[in-house]
Design a protein around this motif. Structure first.
Motif, PDB file in Angstrom:
ATOM      1  N   TYR A 292       0.900  -1.179   0.085  1.00 55.44           N
ATOM      2  CA  TYR A 292       0.002   0.213  -0.086  1.00 55.44           C
ATOM      3  C   TYR A 292       0.934   1.211  -0.061  1.00 55.44           C
ATOM      4  N   PHE A 293       1.937   1.338   0.808  1.00 55.06           N
ATOM      5  CA  PHE A 293       2.632   2.542   0.965  1.00 55.06           C
ATOM      6  C   PHE A 293       3.776   2.704  -0.363  1.00 55.06           C
ATOM      7  N   THR A 294       4.074   1.583  -0.985  1.00 53.37           N
ATOM      8  CA  THR A 294       4.885   1.685  -2.158  1.00 53.37           C
ATOM      9  C   THR A 294       3.910   2.283  -3.276  1.00 53.37           C
ATOM     10  N   ILE A 295       2.612   1.752  -3.469  1.00 59.80           N
ATOM     11  CA  ILE A 295       1.763   2.040  -4.433  1.00 59.80           C
ATOM     12  C   ILE A 295       1.352   3.485  -4.235  1.00 59.80           C
ATOM     13  N   PHE A 296       1.199   4.037  -3.071  1.00 63.10           N
ATOM     14  CA  PHE A 296       0.657   5.383  -2.579  1.00 63.10           C
ATOM     15  C   PHE A 296       2.100   6.418  -3.239  1.00 63.10           C
ATOM     16  N   VAL A 297       3.241   5.954  -2.815  1.00 67.17           N
ATOM     17  CA  VAL A 297       4.245   6.838  -3.001  1.00 67.17           C
ATOM     18  C   VAL A 297       4.523   6.869  -4.464  1.00 67.17           C
ATOM     19  N   GLN A 298       4.569   5.912  -5.370  1.00 65.55           N
ATOM     20  CA  GLN A 298       4.718   5.925  -6.753  1.00 65.55           C
ATOM     21  C   GLN A 298       3.694   6.252  -7.709  1.00 65.55           C
TER      22      GLN A 298
ATOM     23  N   ARG B  66       6.577   8.227 -13.270  1.00 70.96           N
ATOM     24  CA  ARG B  66       6.635   7.752 -14.552  1.00 70.96           C
ATOM     25  C   ARG B  66       6.713   6.244 -14.381  1.00 70.96           C
ATOM     26  N   PRO B  67       6.247   5.429 -15.493  1.00 70.85           N
ATOM     27  CA  PRO B  67       6.199   4.158 -15.341  1.00 70.85           C
ATOM     28  C   PRO B  67       7.598   3.468 -15.251  1.00 70.85           C
ATOM     29  N   ARG B  68       8.546   4.016 -16.112  1.00 70.74           N
ATOM     30  CA  ARG B  68       9.827   3.266 -16.106  1.00 70.74           C
ATOM     31  C   ARG B  68      10.665   3.720 -14.759  1.00 70.74           C
ATOM     32  N   ALA B  69      10.161   5.054 -14.096  1.00 67.24           N
ATOM     33  CA  ALA B  69      10.833   5.329 -12.907  1.00 67.24           C
ATOM     34  C   ALA B  69      10.353   4.111 -11.668  1.00 67.24           C
ATOM     35  N   ARG B  70       8.954   3.824 -11.916  1.00 64.41           N
ATOM     36  CA  ARG B  70       8.443   2.902 -10.813  1.00 64.41           C
ATOM     37  C   ARG B  70       9.369   1.529 -11.158  1.00 64.41           C
ATOM     38  N   LEU B  71       9.484   1.111 -12.295  1.00 65.65           N
ATOM     39  CA  LEU B  71      10.071  -0.130 -12.284  1.00 65.65           C
ATOM     40  C   LEU B  71      11.551  -0.294 -12.158  1.00 65.65           C
ATOM     41  N   TRP B  72      12.283   0.782 -12.298  1.00 70.02           N
ATOM     42  CA  TRP B  72      13.774   0.852 -11.972  1.00 70.02           C
ATOM     43  C   TRP B  72      13.773   0.981 -10.540  1.00 70.02           C
ATOM     44  N   CYS B  73      12.798   1.626  -9.631  1.00 70.82           N
ATOM     45  CA  CYS B  73      12.938   1.778  -8.283  1.00 70.82           C
ATOM     46  C   CYS B  73      12.657   0.309  -7.725  1.00 70.82           C
ATOM     47  N   LEU B  74      11.607  -0.079  -8.248  1.00 67.46           N
ATOM     48  CA  LEU B  74      11.376  -1.571  -7.742  1.00 67.46           C
ATOM     49  C   LEU B  74      12.560  -2.526  -8.015  1.00 67.46           C
ATOM     50  N   GLY B  75      13.079  -2.566  -9.086  1.00 62.77           N
ATOM     51  CA  GLY B  75      14.134  -3.443  -9.362  1.00 62.77           C
ATOM     52  C   GLY B  75      15.452  -3.017  -8.402  1.00 62.77           C
TER      53      GLY B  75
ATOM     54  N   CYS C  34       9.704 -11.248  -1.527  1.00 63.56           N
ATOM     55  CA  CYS C  34       8.462 -11.995  -2.114  1.00 63.56           C
ATOM     56  C   CYS C  34       7.234 -10.806  -2.441  1.00 63.56           C
ATOM     57  N   PHE C  35       7.207  -9.906  -1.551  1.00 64.29           N
ATOM     58  CA  PHE C  35       5.883  -9.100  -1.674  1.00 64.29           C
ATOM     59  C   PHE C  35       6.327  -8.060  -2.807  1.00 64.29           C
ATOM     60  N   LEU C  36       7.314  -7.516  -2.457  1.00 68.84           N
ATOM     61  CA  LEU C  36       7.781  -6.396  -3.671  1.00 68.84           C
ATOM     62  C   LEU C  36       7.846  -7.051  -4.830  1.00 68.84           C
ATOM     63  N   ALA C  37       8.345  -8.292  -5.019  1.00 65.52           N
ATOM     64  CA  ALA C  37       8.458  -8.964  -6.317  1.00 65.52           C
ATOM     65  C   ALA C  37       7.079  -9.151  -7.090  1.00 65.52           C
ATOM     66  N   GLY C  38       5.952  -9.662  -6.103  1.00 65.80           N
ATOM     67  CA  GLY C  38       4.703  -9.581  -6.579  1.00 65.80           C
ATOM     68  C   GLY C  38       4.180  -8.051  -7.093  1.00 65.80           C
ATOM     69  N   LEU C  39       4.322  -7.114  -6.351  1.00 64.60           N
ATOM     70  CA  LEU C  39       4.146  -5.833  -6.972  1.00 64.60           C
ATOM     71  C   LEU C  39       4.817  -5.427  -8.162  1.00 64.60           C
ATOM     72  N   GLY C  40       6.248  -5.885  -8.243  1.00 64.83           N
ATOM     73  CA  GLY C  40       7.005  -5.321  -9.445  1.00 64.83           C
ATOM     74  C   GLY C  40       6.434  -6.324 -10.891  1.00 64.83           C
ATOM     75  N   MET C  41       5.833  -7.413 -10.505  1.00 60.91           N
ATOM     76  CA  MET C  41       5.466  -8.261 -11.691  1.00 60.91           C
ATOM     77  C   MET C  41       3.982  -7.724 -12.259  1.00 60.91           C
ATOM     78  N   ALA C  42       3.315  -7.067 -11.169  1.00 62.79           N
ATOM     79  CA  ALA C  42       1.834  -6.750 -11.610  1.00 62.79           C
ATOM     80  C   ALA C  42       2.184  -5.021 -12.334  1.00 62.79           C
ATOM     81  N   GLU C  43       3.266  -4.336 -11.978  1.00 63.79           N
ATOM     82  CA  GLU C  43       3.696  -3.295 -12.618  1.00 63.79           C
ATOM     83  C   GLU C  43       4.263  -3.385 -13.907  1.00 63.79           C
TER      84      GLU C  43
END
Length: 422
Positions: A186-192, A196-205, A221-230
């Motif tokens: 919830y916090f990560t989705i709110f902050v991001q 921009r989409p690429r910035a989200r992916l780079w940050c999650l990576g 595991c939790f952030l990986a699930g969010l990353g695959m959804a993004e």
């Protein structure tokens, strides 16, 4: 086809593996050892080899549960973020933050309370009574049971400093991790949300690389699930991978299954020792081999989920009737199965053994002499108990789950102002 269907099917199969493994773990040890374990005469059985050992990989199912949960939560919120007004995302996040702990812990509190009642009336088997004998005893002081229950529930609610109070429901140690991981999403989705989409992916990576370096497997595991959804949102919801990448799927699937089959021994088995060169020094710093194994299982879970996410064939297979039925019952089956085993497993196993062999149940040191017979006994007795568990899970879905959902809605409505209720 709705992707939630195949996730439910995968969750149901994972729940079945955990349930069946909890029935036999600690009693029959051969399935949980590597094919190359010593002594050789007690091993070298085909069910100890990957991918057959996946049937005994209950430890690997926990990271897989976390990845599935994370992806499901993230997928719903990302759709709101990209297809609605910004205020709608804020309202959705606010509601999720409030409802998530209630939906998770209402069933847990109900189960823990029923567990105390059952234990108080002496319905649990002797080995369970011995585990908590210094705290509570059957037919002893009711106040001691109430105090024990309150301490257990408060320990489960501590998501900042995990207490690992396994109590009479040892499988529920995952609940505070589930809540903490959900809040992280919830916090990560709110902050991001406005990035921009690429910035989200780079940050999650970068975040995933950091977590993997330090071996924080549950957060990974939790952030990986969010990353695959993004990534799914970034590429487009209905992206179909061209057939030329099938070889990549097969390779990833093979690697994922191999890692998920890492056995629950005290160190790398001989056929996995080469993995030692890929781990970092931080993986074993805090909890030794347990964290190392969990980190590898988390990598395998993420790889496996990524393959299924991009494979329509596997999704169609998971959307068939049996996996869907298991998926519908997965949460209550996970909740109640250990209590049933604590009350009935030993008596059921010993009675089935007597009916088949007409002799006393073998001692633990004689296990390797009777592996085939023991597996037969466990299949028969486990099948009976599994039918009982599924029947009770159906009752939960039909009777209790709607009530828990209604209580959650009422609680939210009571706290919310009228404008937000609308």
């Amino acid at each position: 086809m709705d992707r939630i269907q195949w996730i439910d099917g995968l969750r149901g199969i994972a729940a079945l593996i955990v349930t069946s493994n909890h029935f036999i773990c600690g009693e029959i040890k051969a399935p949980f050892r590597s094919f190359w374990a010593q002594p050789s005469e007690a091993n070298r059985r085909i069910f100890q080899l990957p991918p057959f050992r996946l049937l005994w990989s209950m430890d690997a199912m926990v990271p897989l549960f976390m990845v599935m949960s994370s992806y499901t939560i993230s997928h719903r919120l990302l759709k709101v973020r990209d297809n609605s007004a910004p205020d709608k995302l804020i309202d959705c996040l606010r509601s999720s933050i409030l409802r998530r702990p209630i939906r998770l812990f209402l069933p847990v509190v109900a189960l823990a309370s029923c567990t105390q009642l059952l234990f108080y009336f002496g319905l649990y088997e002797g080995h369970v009574e011995e585990r908590v004998a210094t705290h509570i005893k059957p037919w002893a002081s009711p106040c001691a049971h109430v105090r024990y229950l309150c301490e257990y529930v408060t320990d489960l609610l501590n998501i900042f400093c995990l207490q690992w109070n396994i109590g009479l429901n040892g499988h529920l140690w995952t609940m505070p991790l589930e809540l903490r991981g959900s809040y992280l999403i919830y916090f990560t989705i709110f902050v991001q949300a406005v990035w921009r989409p690429r910035a989200r992916l780079w940050c999650l990576g970068l975040m995933l690389s950091y977590l993997l370096w330090y071996g924080h497997w549950h957060t990974f595991c939790f952030l990986a699930g969010l990353g695959m959804a993004e990534v799914r949102v970034f590429r487009g919801q209905n992206t179909i991978i061209p057939p030329r990448w099938t070889a990549d799927y097969v390779l990833r699937l093979a690697v994922a299954l191999y890692i998920l089959c890492l056995s629950a021994e005290d160190d790398y088995p001989p056929d996995y020792r080469f993995l030692r060169m890929f781990e970092t020094e931080h993986w074993s710093r805090y909890d030794g081999w347990r964290d190392v194994r969990k980190t590898w299982h988390s990598i395998g879970a993420v790889l496996f989920f990524s393959v299924v996410l991009e494979s329509p064939r596997l999704q169609r297979l998971l959307a068939t009737r049996i996996p869907q039925s298991l998926g519908r019952l997965s949460f209550p089956m996970y909740l109640i199965h250990l209590s049933i085993f604590y009350m009935c497993s030993w008596s059921m196993r010993s009675n089935v053994w007597w009916l088949l062999k007409r002799c006393e149940y073998p001692a633990s040191e004689e296990e390797d002499q009777y592996v085939g017979s023991l597996i037969t006994v466990y299949v028969l007795s486990g099948g009976i108990l599994l039918a009982v568990i599924m029947s009770m899970a159906n009752v939960y879905i039909w009777l209790l789950d709607p009530q828990f959902a209604r209580i959650t809605r009422l609680f939210e409505m009571r706290l919310s102002q009228k404008s937000h209720q609308n």
